[in-house]
Design a protein around this motif. Structure first.
Motif, mmCIF file in Angstrom:
data_model
loop_
_atom_site.group_PDB
_atom_site.id
_atom_site.type_symbol
_atom_site.label_atom_id
_atom_site.label_comp_id
_atom_site.label_asym_id
_atom_site.label_seq_id
_atom_site.Cartn_x
_atom_site.Cartn_y
_atom_site.Cartn_z
ATOM 1 N N ASN A 97 0.838 -1.199 0.000
ATOM 2 C CA ASN A 97 0.000 0.000 0.000
ATOM 3 C C ASN A 97 0.877 1.255 0.000
ATOM 4 O OD1 ASN A 97 -2.428 -1.616 0.429
ATOM 5 N ND2 ASN A 97 -1.687 -1.899 2.513
ATOM 6 N N SER A 98 0.365 2.330 -0.580
ATOM 7 C CA SER A 98 1.133 3.571 -0.659
ATOM 8 C C SER A 98 1.510 4.058 0.740
ATOM 9 C CB SER A 98 0.322 4.646 -1.378
ATOM 10 O OG SER A 98 1.017 5.884 -1.355
ATOM 11 N N HIS A 99 2.810 4.202 0.973
ATOM 12 C CA HIS A 99 3.294 4.607 2.301
ATOM 13 C C HIS A 99 2.837 6.031 2.635
ATOM 14 C CE1 HIS A 99 5.879 4.989 5.759
ATOM 15 N NE2 HIS A 99 6.504 6.014 5.220
ATOM 16 N N LEU A 100 3.174 6.981 1.765
ATOM 17 C CA LEU A 100 2.787 8.365 2.039
ATOM 18 C C LEU A 100 1.297 8.599 1.810
ATOM 19 C CD1 LEU A 100 5.693 10.588 0.682
ATOM 20 C CD2 LEU A 100 5.275 9.772 3.004
ATOM 21 N N GLY A 101 0.694 7.805 0.921
ATOM 22 C CA GLY A 101 -0.743 7.935 0.702
ATOM 23 C C GLY A 101 -1.528 7.689 1.965
ATOM 24 N N ARG A 102 -1.145 6.635 2.702
ATOM 25 C CA ARG A 102 -1.832 6.327 3.955
ATOM 26 C C ARG A 102 -1.591 7.418 4.995
ATOM 27 N NH1 ARG A 102 0.085 5.715 8.825
ATOM 28 N NH2 ARG A 102 1.584 4.113 8.261
ATOM 29 N N ILE A 103 -0.354 7.897 5.079
ATOM 30 C CA ILE A 103 -0.037 8.959 6.046
ATOM 31 C C ILE A 103 -0.834 10.225 5.716
ATOM 32 C CG2 ILE A 103 1.809 10.489 6.864
ATOM 33 C CD1 ILE A 103 3.736 8.088 6.463
ATOM 34 N N ALA A 104 -0.920 10.561 4.431
ATOM 35 C CA ALA A 104 -1.660 11.757 4.014
ATOM 36 C C ALA A 104 -3.136 11.635 4.368
ATOM 37 C CB ALA A 104 -1.494 11.978 2.510
ATOM 38 N N LEU A 105 -3.709 10.463 4.143
ATOM 39 C CA LEU A 105 -5.125 10.269 4.479
ATOM 40 C C LEU A 105 -5.347 10.315 5.985
ATOM 41 C CD1 LEU A 105 -5.994 7.511 1.874
ATOM 42 C CD2 LEU A 105 -6.998 9.805 1.970
ATOM 43 N N GLU A 106 -4.405 9.789 6.742
ATOM 44 C CA GLU A 106 -4.504 9.871 8.207
ATOM 45 C C GLU A 106 -4.511 11.331 8.661
ATOM 46 O OE1 GLU A 106 -2.234 8.152 12.217
ATOM 47 O OE2 GLU A 106 -1.425 7.708 10.231
ATOM 48 N N GLU A 107 -3.641 12.130 8.055
ATOM 49 C CA GLU A 107 -3.596 13.554 8.390
ATOM 50 C C GLU A 107 -4.904 14.262 7.982
ATOM 51 O OE1 GLU A 107 -1.456 15.701 10.025
ATOM 52 O OE2 GLU A 107 -0.815 13.733 10.756
ATOM 53 N N LEU A 108 -5.403 13.922 6.799
ATOM 54 C CA LEU A 108 -6.634 14.553 6.318
ATOM 55 C C LEU A 108 -7.804 14.268 7.260
ATOM 56 C CD1 LEU A 108 -7.705 16.122 3.701
ATOM 57 C CD2 LEU A 108 -8.614 13.902 3.026
ATOM 58 N N THR A 109 -7.983 12.998 7.618
ATOM 59 C CA THR A 109 -9.114 12.666 8.491
ATOM 60 C C THR A 109 -8.937 13.268 9.880
ATOM 61 O OG1 THR A 109 -8.102 10.524 9.027
ATOM 62 C CG2 THR A 109 -9.713 10.546 7.272
ATOM 63 N N ARG A 110 -7.706 13.351 10.348
ATOM 64 C CA ARG A 110 -7.468 13.944 11.667
ATOM 65 C C ARG A 110 -7.797 15.432 11.674
ATOM 66 N NH1 ARG A 110 -3.691 16.748 14.238
ATOM 67 N NH2 ARG A 110 -2.248 16.765 12.464
ATOM 68 N N ARG A 111 -7.336 16.143 10.643
ATOM 69 C CA ARG A 111 -7.527 17.598 10.617
ATOM 70 C C ARG A 111 -8.981 17.996 10.322
ATOM 71 N NH1 ARG A 111 -1.920 19.629 7.565
ATOM 72 N NH2 ARG A 111 -0.591 18.066 8.602
ATOM 73 N N LEU A 112 -9.680 17.156 9.563
ATOM 74 C CA LEU A 112 -11.057 17.488 9.188
ATOM 75 C C LEU A 112 -12.095 16.773 10.042
ATOM 76 C CD1 LEU A 112 -10.742 17.439 5.282
ATOM 77 C CD2 LEU A 112 -10.677 19.424 6.796
ATOM 78 N N GLY A 113 -11.658 15.839 10.872
ATOM 79 C CA GLY A 113 -12.598 15.074 11.692
ATOM 80 C C GLY A 113 -13.480 14.160 10.885
ATOM 81 N N TRP A 114 -12.925 13.525 9.842
ATOM 82 C CA TRP A 114 -13.725 12.745 8.909
ATOM 83 C C TRP A 114 -13.739 11.251 9.174
ATOM 84 C CZ3 TRP A 114 -12.866 14.887 3.253
ATOM 85 C CH2 TRP A 114 -13.561 16.100 3.111
#
Length: 308
Positions: free
Chosen positions: A287-304
């Motif tokens: 799985n995409s290493h940075l892709g997963r990290i980016a999505l983790e950051e997105l959901t954390r910052r947006l509360g998604w």
């Protein structure tokens, strides 16, 4: 809610600056040539808002992300009869495991591991010539993304056909149990080609909108699948979308998603947005290493996260 454009741009800048990028897939020769420095992200909201960052418009090989759309087509064709030929449980094994298939008498554990996606492809192929089946898949992708330019990278498809010995073994094994109806070479030809579809993050996020909005395309109101089917596809994405890294993805990101070894991930924030990220470097599970990290950051910052 924080400004979506700003959050997406910030994440793209942070990801581009990171040194830990994972390793590009090398077992498909054409994927080994991709620049690991690339990173793209696109978020498409239900109101038509589009936020992009990095290489969001650079096309890449979507690989196993295509399995979300072939699953949708196969369910449209034979409905719940599909589940007689493929399961719905997480595999806990590598995406191309032969041992698991042998233990379970040729029935793939879920539609997102390679064996399961080959069985799903066989369903779409039945009653068609390979070219017709592939045309149906490509038309569906163009329809969902509202972009007629989406195409198949024939060089990547040929590269997969030359090196896909493990997939041939899986397909032949399933054929011996009667799970595949069509000639193995025909089914694999369609499978290799739909995995070689090339899309950008923007196009992929557009294509995934129906899964974020109860099966409807929010810009047209057209129903692609029923709300129940959209929920169930999302459930399989959450539990099975990242091979033997699916639990880790659910734990860290908290969204249904599907990855591909080309470095793309399609994620769904139900009722909110469809999200696509791309970074070619992979982790140990493919799985995409940075892709997963980016999505983790997105959901954390947006509360998604769907878990609150």
């Amino acid at each position: 809610m924080p400004d979506l454009d700003r959050v997406v741009r910030e994440i793209a800048e942070e990801m581009r600056a990171r040194a830990d990028r994972g390793d590009v897939a090398t077992y498909i020769p054409e994927l080994a040539r991709v620049d690991p420095g690339c990173f793209g992200i696109a978020v498409v909201g239900g109101d038509g808002e589009v936020a992009v960052g990095g290489d969001a418009d650079m096309p890449f090989s979507i690989q196993s992300v295509s399995k979300v759309f072939t699953l949708t087509l196969a369910l449209g064709k034979i409905g719940n009869l599909l589940w007689k030929r493929v399961g719905r449980e997480p595999s806990g094994s590598p995406f191309n495991s032969i041992v698991q298939l042998e233990n379970e008498h040729g029935i793939p554990r879920n539609p997102f591991i390679n064996a399961g996606a080959i069985a799903v492809t066989d369903v779409i192929l039945s009653g068609h010539q390979p070219r017709e089946a592939l045309g149906e898949i490509l038309r569906f992708m163009r329809f969902l993304s509202e972009d007629p330019s989406i195409s198949i990278d024939e060089v990547v498809a040929a590269s997969e056909q030359r090196t896909g010995f493990r997939n041939r073994a899986l397909a032949n094994y399933m054929k011996s149990f009667g799970v595949l109806e069509n000639p193995v070479d025909y089914t694999l030809g369609v499978y290799f080609h739909h995995c070689a579809i090339t899309m950008s993050c923007r196009q992929l996020a557009m294509a995934g909108r129906f899964l974020a909005h109860n099966g409807r395309n929010p810009s047209t109101g057209f129903s692609v699948v029923s709300p129940e089917r959209a929920r169930r596809i999302n459930a399989i994405m959450l539990t099975c979308g990242h091979y033997d890294g699916s639990g880790e993805f659910a734990y860290r990101v908290g969204l249904p998603g599907k990855s591909g070894v080309g470095g793309g991930i399609l994620a769904v924030a139900p009722g909110r947005a469809s999200i696509a990220v791309w970074s070619p470097g992979l982790d140990a599970s493919g799985n995409s290493h940075l892709g997963r990290i980016a999505l983790e950051e997105l959901t954390r910052r947006l509360g998604w996260s769907i878990f609150g």
